[in-house]
Design a protein around this motif. Structure first.
Motif, mmCIF file in Angstrom:
data_model
loop_
_atom_site.group_PDB
_atom_site.id
_atom_site.type_symbol
_atom_site.label_atom_id
_atom_site.label_comp_id
_atom_site.label_asym_id
_atom_site.label_seq_id
_atom_site.Cartn_x
_atom_site.Cartn_y
_atom_site.Cartn_z
ATOM 1 N N CYS B 86 0.837 -1.202 0.000
ATOM 2 C CA CYS B 86 0.000 0.000 0.000
ATOM 3 C C CYS B 86 0.874 1.254 0.000
ATOM 4 O O CYS B 86 1.521 1.552 -0.987
ATOM 5 C CB CYS B 86 -0.967 -0.047 1.181
ATOM 6 N N ASN B 87 0.955 1.985 1.101
ATOM 7 C CA ASN B 87 1.831 3.153 1.141
ATOM 8 C C ASN B 87 3.293 2.748 0.895
ATOM 9 O O ASN B 87 4.080 3.516 0.336
ATOM 10 C CB ASN B 87 1.686 3.856 2.494
ATOM 11 N N GLY B 88 3.634 1.521 1.264
ATOM 12 C CA GLY B 88 4.976 1.004 0.995
ATOM 13 C C GLY B 88 5.222 0.836 -0.502
ATOM 14 O O GLY B 88 6.325 1.104 -0.999
ATOM 15 N N PHE B 89 4.205 0.407 -1.232
ATOM 16 C CA PHE B 89 4.285 0.291 -2.696
ATOM 17 C C PHE B 89 4.459 1.684 -3.306
ATOM 18 O O PHE B 89 5.329 1.920 -4.164
ATOM 19 C CB PHE B 89 3.003 -0.391 -3.200
ATOM 20 N N GLN B 90 3.654 2.625 -2.831
ATOM 21 C CA GLN B 90 3.768 4.004 -3.328
ATOM 22 C C GLN B 90 5.176 4.546 -3.076
ATOM 23 O O GLN B 90 5.772 5.203 -3.942
ATOM 24 C CB GLN B 90 2.724 4.886 -2.610
ATOM 25 N N THR B 91 5.719 4.227 -1.909
ATOM 26 C CA THR B 91 7.066 4.703 -1.560
ATOM 27 C C THR B 91 8.119 4.058 -2.463
ATOM 28 O O THR B 91 9.062 4.729 -2.905
ATOM 29 C CB THR B 91 7.353 4.406 -0.074
ATOM 30 N N PRO B 99 8.963 0.708 -11.208
ATOM 31 C CA PRO B 99 8.571 1.698 -12.216
ATOM 32 C C PRO B 99 7.125 2.158 -12.025
ATOM 33 O O PRO B 99 6.353 1.511 -11.320
ATOM 34 C CB PRO B 99 8.712 0.918 -13.526
ATOM 35 N N GLY B 100 6.780 3.275 -12.655
ATOM 36 C CA GLY B 100 5.397 3.737 -12.651
ATOM 37 C C GLY B 100 5.054 4.553 -11.426
ATOM 38 O O GLY B 100 5.936 4.956 -10.650
ATOM 39 N N ALA B 101 3.744 4.803 -11.257
ATOM 40 C CA ALA B 101 3.270 5.635 -10.151
ATOM 41 C C ALA B 101 1.856 5.212 -9.794
ATOM 42 O O ALA B 101 1.153 4.607 -10.596
ATOM 43 C CB ALA B 101 3.290 7.105 -10.560
ATOM 44 N N LEU B 102 1.476 5.538 -8.558
ATOM 45 C CA LEU B 102 0.113 5.248 -8.100
ATOM 46 C C LEU B 102 -0.604 6.568 -7.900
ATOM 47 O O LEU B 102 -0.224 7.366 -7.040
ATOM 48 C CB LEU B 102 0.179 4.419 -6.815
ATOM 49 N N ILE B 103 -1.601 6.810 -8.736
ATOM 50 C CA ILE B 103 -2.304 8.093 -8.659
ATOM 51 C C ILE B 103 -3.690 7.887 -8.049
ATOM 52 O O ILE B 103 -4.078 6.769 -7.706
ATOM 53 C CB ILE B 103 -2.383 8.789 -10.035
ATOM 54 N N ARG B 104 -4.406 8.995 -7.912
ATOM 55 C CA ARG B 104 -5.730 8.997 -7.301
ATOM 56 C C ARG B 104 -6.638 7.942 -7.941
ATOM 57 O O ARG B 104 -6.658 7.793 -9.162
ATOM 58 C CB ARG B 104 -6.353 10.396 -7.502
ATOM 59 N N ALA B 141 -7.229 -0.833 1.143
ATOM 60 C CA ALA B 141 -7.600 0.375 1.892
ATOM 61 C C ALA B 141 -6.730 1.509 1.376
ATOM 62 O O ALA B 141 -5.651 1.776 1.894
ATOM 63 C CB ALA B 141 -7.380 0.162 3.385
ATOM 64 N N HIS B 142 -7.187 2.136 0.290
ATOM 65 C CA HIS B 142 -6.360 3.207 -0.274
ATOM 66 C C HIS B 142 -7.171 4.191 -1.112
ATOM 67 O O HIS B 142 -8.219 3.845 -1.647
ATOM 68 C CB HIS B 142 -5.229 2.617 -1.135
ATOM 69 N N GLY B 143 -6.639 5.403 -1.222
ATOM 70 C CA GLY B 143 -7.227 6.420 -2.090
ATOM 71 C C GLY B 143 -6.400 6.651 -3.340
ATOM 72 O O GLY B 143 -6.873 7.231 -4.314
ATOM 73 N N GLU B 144 -5.131 6.199 -3.286
ATOM 74 C CA GLU B 144 -4.235 6.368 -4.429
ATOM 75 C C GLU B 144 -3.614 5.023 -4.803
ATOM 76 O O GLU B 144 -2.485 4.726 -4.408
ATOM 77 C CB GLU B 144 -3.117 7.379 -4.119
ATOM 78 N N GLY B 145 -4.380 4.225 -5.524
ATOM 79 C CA GLY B 145 -3.885 2.894 -5.891
ATOM 80 C C GLY B 145 -3.966 2.627 -7.376
ATOM 81 O O GLY B 145 -3.799 1.502 -7.841
ATOM 82 N N ASN B 146 -4.206 3.701 -8.103
ATOM 83 C CA ASN B 146 -4.435 3.621 -9.549
ATOM 84 C C ASN B 146 -3.074 3.579 -10.251
ATOM 85 O O ASN B 146 -2.429 4.610 -10.417
ATOM 86 C CB ASN B 146 -5.248 4.869 -9.912
ATOM 87 N N TYR B 147 -2.653 2.364 -10.628
ATOM 88 C CA TYR B 147 -1.304 2.202 -11.170
ATOM 89 C C TYR B 147 -1.211 2.747 -12.591
ATOM 90 O O TYR B 147 -1.995 2.365 -13.463
ATOM 91 C CB TYR B 147 -0.873 0.730 -11.149
ATOM 92 N N ASN B 179 -12.007 -4.087 -10.921
ATOM 93 C CA ASN B 179 -10.876 -3.175 -10.729
ATOM 94 C C ASN B 179 -11.298 -2.058 -9.776
ATOM 95 O O ASN B 179 -12.140 -1.234 -10.122
ATOM 96 C CB ASN B 179 -10.474 -2.605 -12.095
ATOM 97 N N PRO B 180 -10.752 -2.010 -8.565
ATOM 98 C CA PRO B 180 -11.274 -1.065 -7.564
ATOM 99 C C PRO B 180 -10.779 0.372 -7.716
ATOM 100 O O PRO B 180 -11.266 1.262 -7.023
ATOM 101 C CB PRO B 180 -10.763 -1.659 -6.247
ATOM 102 N N ASN B 181 -9.805 0.614 -8.590
ATOM 103 C CA ASN B 181 -9.201 1.947 -8.594
ATOM 104 C C ASN B 181 -8.826 2.483 -9.970
ATOM 105 O O ASN B 181 -8.297 3.587 -10.072
ATOM 106 C CB ASN B 181 -7.951 1.934 -7.689
ATOM 107 N N GLY B 182 -9.086 1.700 -11.021
ATOM 108 C CA GLY B 182 -8.753 2.164 -12.360
ATOM 109 C C GLY B 182 -7.342 1.828 -12.802
ATOM 110 O O GLY B 182 -6.881 2.304 -13.846
ATOM 111 N N ALA B 183 -6.646 0.994 -12.034
ATOM 112 C CA ALA B 183 -5.257 0.652 -12.368
ATOM 113 C C ALA B 183 -5.163 0.048 -13.777
ATOM 114 O O ALA B 183 -6.026 -0.730 -14.185
ATOM 115 C CB ALA B 183 -4.696 -0.341 -11.346
ATOM 116 N N TRP B 184 -4.112 0.420 -14.468
ATOM 117 C CA TRP B 184 -3.843 -0.139 -15.798
ATOM 118 C C TRP B 184 -3.781 -1.657 -15.717
ATOM 119 O O TRP B 184 -3.122 -2.222 -14.851
ATOM 120 C CB TRP B 184 -2.489 0.353 -16.315
ATOM 121 N N HIS B 185 -4.464 -2.301 -16.669
ATOM 122 C CA HIS B 185 -4.412 -3.769 -16.774
ATOM 123 C C HIS B 185 -4.743 -4.460 -15.446
ATOM 124 O O HIS B 185 -4.248 -5.546 -15.181
ATOM 125 C CB HIS B 185 -3.024 -4.243 -17.231
#
Lengths: 86, 232
Positions: B86-91, B99-104, B141-147, B179-185
């Protein structure tokens, strides 16, 4: 050394989905602005610093963007001198 | 097997993570993010969920520049297993270890609920105790998990089989609805090229006991512990 006020604008990269912009776009349209074609949300960061020159101040701000303030995967940035502290 | 759980200001999954490792017979200790050199003598490094630095600027951005992160990067480059949840992945993304980023989240809502993910790779040090294509019930449990990542990165991730977990429906299909957050693929977790740094949005440490709804997270920790015991 002089004191400089900088405005740093961080913007979502073109083509990247911007969920906040999309939601605001929907709200504006439903409030009676159907002509709104697109909304993108970025952020403005105001930095006051001491630097040897304008160039030096802008260079420092650019380095800050690369290190922390912008994520190159999702964001672009612009640095500019601002007249005074907002 | 001895794991370090790194705590940043605003971490909240650190104690659960320590408990999860201990639950499966491993040893785990909390390490404060300002402790330089604090990762010596550890076999694995775990970055917990939470809201480090209040998610200010971008989730994980400020934590990724914490003093201990230089040690985490060195630990990862030396081949040590690093898991970010979660926040560890974002970090880990902000630190460029992944690679990549986790957005809203696409729908702009914080999502805290049970979802399903499919195990895409059961040959990593984190997933050997799962079956290939096993579907897990596990909370998010996240607000920014959209890969998000650029097209070349996504193609490389998929081409190299570096997607480890993917959001799926009850039949194990990665549908839009699942898909709970719109993450690519439907990407829920990815691994680095060397195969020792895993980032995932779901919380396996919250799926350890039936009384909490699922035990599907436990195999991740048994995988990690047994792979490190074997290599020791």
């Amino acid at each position: 050394m002089s004191r400089y006020h900088l405005e740093i604008r961080v913007k979502p990269r073109p083509g990247l989905l911007d969920p906040q912009g999309k939601a605001i776009h929907g709200a504006l349209r439903s409030l009676g602005w159907p002509e709104v074609d697109e909304v993108r949300v970025g952020k403005a960061i105001y930095v006051d610093l001491d630097a040897a020159s304008e160039r030096d101040a802008l260079d420092k701000a650019t380095a800050m963007c690369r290190k922390l303030l912008a994520n190159p995967v999702t964001e672009d940035f612009e640095v500019a001198l601002a007249g005074a502290r907002p | 097997m001895k794991a370090a759980v790194v705590t940043f200001p605003g971490s909240n999954g650190d104690f659960d993570l320590r408990e999860a490792v201990q639950w499966v017979g491993g040893e785990a200790h909390i390490v404060w993010h300002r402790e330089r050199g604090g990762l010596k003598n550890y076999d694995a490094v775990l970055l917990p969920g939470g809201f480090s630095y209040g998610d200010y600027l971008r989730a994980g951005a400020i934590a990724s520049l914490s003093p201990i992160m230089e040690d985490v990067v060195a630990f990862a480059k030396a081949g040590g297993p690093v898991l970010g949840i979660c926040n560890g992945f974002q970090t880990l993304c902000e630190a460029r270890l992944l690679p990549g980023a986790l957005i809203r989240n696409e729908q702009l809502r914080f999502e805290g609920r049970d979802i399903r993910v499919r195990v895409e790779r059961n040959d990593t040090v984190f997933t050997t105790d799962y079956r290939q294509a096993q579907v897990l019930a596990i909370p998010i449990a996240h607000g920014e998990g959209n890969y998000e990542a650029d097209k070349a990165t996504l193609e490389r991730l998929e081409g190299d089989g570096r997607v480890v977990f993917r959001y799926v429906d009850a039949r194990g299909e990665p549908t839009e609805e699942s898909n709970p957050n719109g993450a690519w693929h439907n990407i829920a977790g990815i691994i680095n090229e060397a195969g020792n740094v895993l980032g995932m949005m779901p919380h396996p440490e919250r799926a350890m006991e039936q009384i909490l709804g699922s035990t599907d997270g436990a195999a991740l920790f048994t995988s990690l512990v047994s792979s490190l015991v074997e290599s020791a």
